[in-house]
Design an enzyme around this catalytic site. Structure first.
Site, PDB file in Angstrom:
ATOM      1  N   ASP A  93       0.908  -1.227   0.101  1.00 36.59           N
ATOM      2  CA  ASP A  93      -0.082   0.083  -0.073  1.00 36.59           C
ATOM      3  C   ASP A  93       0.846   1.224   0.164  1.00 36.59           C
ATOM      4  O   ASP A  93       1.990   1.209   0.430  1.00 36.59           O
ATOM      5  CB  ASP A  93      -0.886  -0.041   1.067  1.00 36.59           C
ATOM      6  CG  ASP A  93      -2.050   0.943   1.067  1.00 36.59           C
ATOM      7  OD1 ASP A  93      -2.602   1.369   0.036  1.00 36.59           O
ATOM      8  OD2 ASP A  93      -3.005   0.999   2.110  1.00 36.59           O
ATOM      9  N   GLU A  94       0.331   2.308  -0.692  1.00 36.44           N
ATOM     10  CA  GLU A  94       1.136   3.650  -0.626  1.00 36.44           C
ATOM     11  C   GLU A  94       2.475   3.352  -1.203  1.00 36.44           C
ATOM     12  O   GLU A  94       3.350   4.164  -0.440  1.00 36.44           O
ATOM     13  CB  GLU A  94       1.156   4.290   0.874  1.00 36.44           C
ATOM     14  CG  GLU A  94      -0.022   4.201   1.732  1.00 36.44           C
ATOM     15  CD  GLU A  94      -1.029   5.470   1.400  1.00 36.44           C
ATOM     16  OE1 GLU A  94      -0.527   6.353   0.687  1.00 36.44           O
ATOM     17  OE2 GLU A  94      -2.013   5.492   2.083  1.00 36.44           O
TER      18      GLU A  94
END
Lengths: 219, 219, 219, 219
Positions: A93-94
């Site tokens: 994620d991110e």
């Protein structure tokens, strides 16, 4: 041979939800996944937080200087020992906050370790420049897949404008977390972004100075 | 509102053929198109050359310091005067050689002038780094569409390896035209590229120095 | 494991050009391909004809009752014997005219024989119904990839309207070859198609009979 | 002009989650959406139920003989009156169960009413045949977008195999809801599906009867 996927989108396009759904799909079939995100991402500590209301901790954080290959091998070993089954996928994620050489390791994990890597992240910052991790993912991912959301005008959002209070700003540091200092973000299409910025893209104004006649109007 | 499309691919994926086909489709319907390419591209002078055997001159070259908006307005005016019909599309070959601010103007042409822009180009150089134009197109294009070709092993090619004579090289200048100095290029998948480079990506070697056991092998 | 690709598009979207480019890309790397098309396609006899001006004969025609697996095995054996190298890909033009069970064999060739199959074809007929081969390819292909062309209004074309002389017609036989009997086709977007058909799709008129007020207008 | 999107996938690919995320994205920006699904879908009554744990009722069910245009106009009027703001999007879950003429109305809503329609559904049934709604959506949607999930073997799932108890079955009615009668479904890739079915696709066995030698093996 496994692949490295970059699933990119503007802010609030549902990237974390999509990641958590992918993890769920694997695990429902009895296949283990590893979840990770960059340590610099301050939201929710070790959690992946979906705006739809689903939350789940990562297996490991990736510090700014961390060696992703080393981390992956250690975490994989731990998960295999705990569960007795192999790791079928690595989910990030991110991913925009990774360094380029950390992204290189994601490609090596996919290609040499034969483990699919799904990296979710924002394409560009409030000035329309790619984040370091996104820039590298756009270069080397096997597959670039867009997650869409909409602009206030109903078109597909492309960019992420920054506001301080009520004011759009087009200069400043690349990262300014939105819960601090009255900073906010709004996903905009290119037309709405250019309307707010007065035609400026990436700090660069329109360069045509000659009178242009009726066929151009950047106001 | 029109869009900016980046149709990217490894070398020899048929980008010029696809561009010439798109131009043909427009013109067959009685719609005018403008064709352009960067001036730095030495192959075939003012021609767009397809490996399938189709060739056609561009309307204008884009010099390194050229203002793309100004060029577009002038060339559009000329074509409209010559043909009496509006310009339905701008097609750019070898778009990887544009500067980032020239790509900004492509976005403005699509969004503010409402003329679709189809930019065809190579994603990355022989070290797996994006060219300046590609890097900016990957950031701001509305749509990223891959044109595929194959590696010698049958997988999809991702990278463009450089050879001097029989030797693969992973250091040197970004641009080295292939008809000169015994330089050649080969489109490779990530696995074949890493096999040739010994795991090196973008000048960066594998960073894991600890003994890794049976689950890693970059040889 | 290889895949079955359906690359579909409206008429005149450049499908044959794309097929010939894909064949060229394989052969340039020293990899053999087999080209085929349904026997019912009358245009150009055994040739695949691109509107850009490139032409090339197929290796075999697929008759209406032909067993595609048997044909593929025989043709592959012949090509391997003639060239000494394996077949890397099977390319099918005008795939909309195949029967559903012939498409089943394409899937088996990809999955069981591990030979990629690229099938190019038109999605729907002049009444917006899929052709038999297209309907089956839309069900079972691993990957559905659109080749785009434009409508007279500048939008992406979706449908293929039939004209007899100057008149659009929305009833008749599915196949009416365009060089005969003054029959012509025009690729249209959905809005232009509905405007010409008076809202009729697939022989079915608009069903709302109650007065609808200002928010509906199918004229 | 708005578009009709068909976001298709095998069972358990996260279609309902993706739909609920899209609705959330619109509403977060202050834009109203309408949610609907076919009445024949028995799961969760009037609810759209995501396996991730998110649930939400639809605005209206679409009965088998319902006129979708009429329903849409009535429901839109009610929502506009209740909220004072226009409807920005129509979202359909389980769209495979619509009739072809109901799908025609979805296209008319997008094209003539200028309201984007996002239809989520399963592509094919347990025999690899499209459902009625899916078949029509595959013909007329502006955009076909796949939502992916994985097979037990790690490849992308393509088909939905039916089991009664422990036994895979390849004959029977198209719809057999999975909570009843010990019926279960499993998303499989084409290779695993063909392995279970003995090469049968859509009720049709392999047709090659001649001895084939080492290059074919459907066992």
């Amino acid at each position: 041979m496994a692949k490295l996927y970059f699933r990119y989108g503007a802010m609030n396009s549902g990237k974390s939800t999509a990641l958590l759904q992918a993890a769920y799909n694997y695990e429902e079939r009895g296949q283990q996944v590893l979840l990770a995100k960059p340590g610099v991402d301050a939201k929710g500590d070790r959690d992946i937080v979906s705006r739809l209301g689903v939350t789940r901790p990562v297996h490991f954080l990736i510090g700014e200087d961390a060696d992703v290959l080393e981390l992956f091998f250690a975490e994989r070993r731990a998960l295999v020992e705990a569960t007795g089954s192999p790791v079928a996928c690595l989910l990030i994620d991110e991913a925009q906050f990774l360094t380029p050489w950390q992204v290189n390791d994601l490609l090596r994990i996919a290609v040499v370790q034969d483990v699919p890597v799904l990296a979710y992240g924002i394409r560009t910052d409030f000035r329309t420049e790619a984040f370091p991790g996104s820039a590298r993912l756009l270069e080397v991912a096997h597959s670039l897949e867009e997650l869409k959301t909409i602009c206030r005008c109903g078109r597909k959002a492309l960019f992420n404008a920054r506001r301080i209070g009520d004011q759009y700003v087009f200069d400043g540091q690349q990262v300014a977390i939105d819960t601090l200092n009255d900073v906010g973000y709004e996903s905009l299409c290119a037309a709405c972004y250019l309307a707010e910025s007065g035609g400026v893209l990436d700090g660069e104004a329109v360069t045509v100075s000659a009178p242009l006649g009726p066929d151009v109007d950047f106001s």
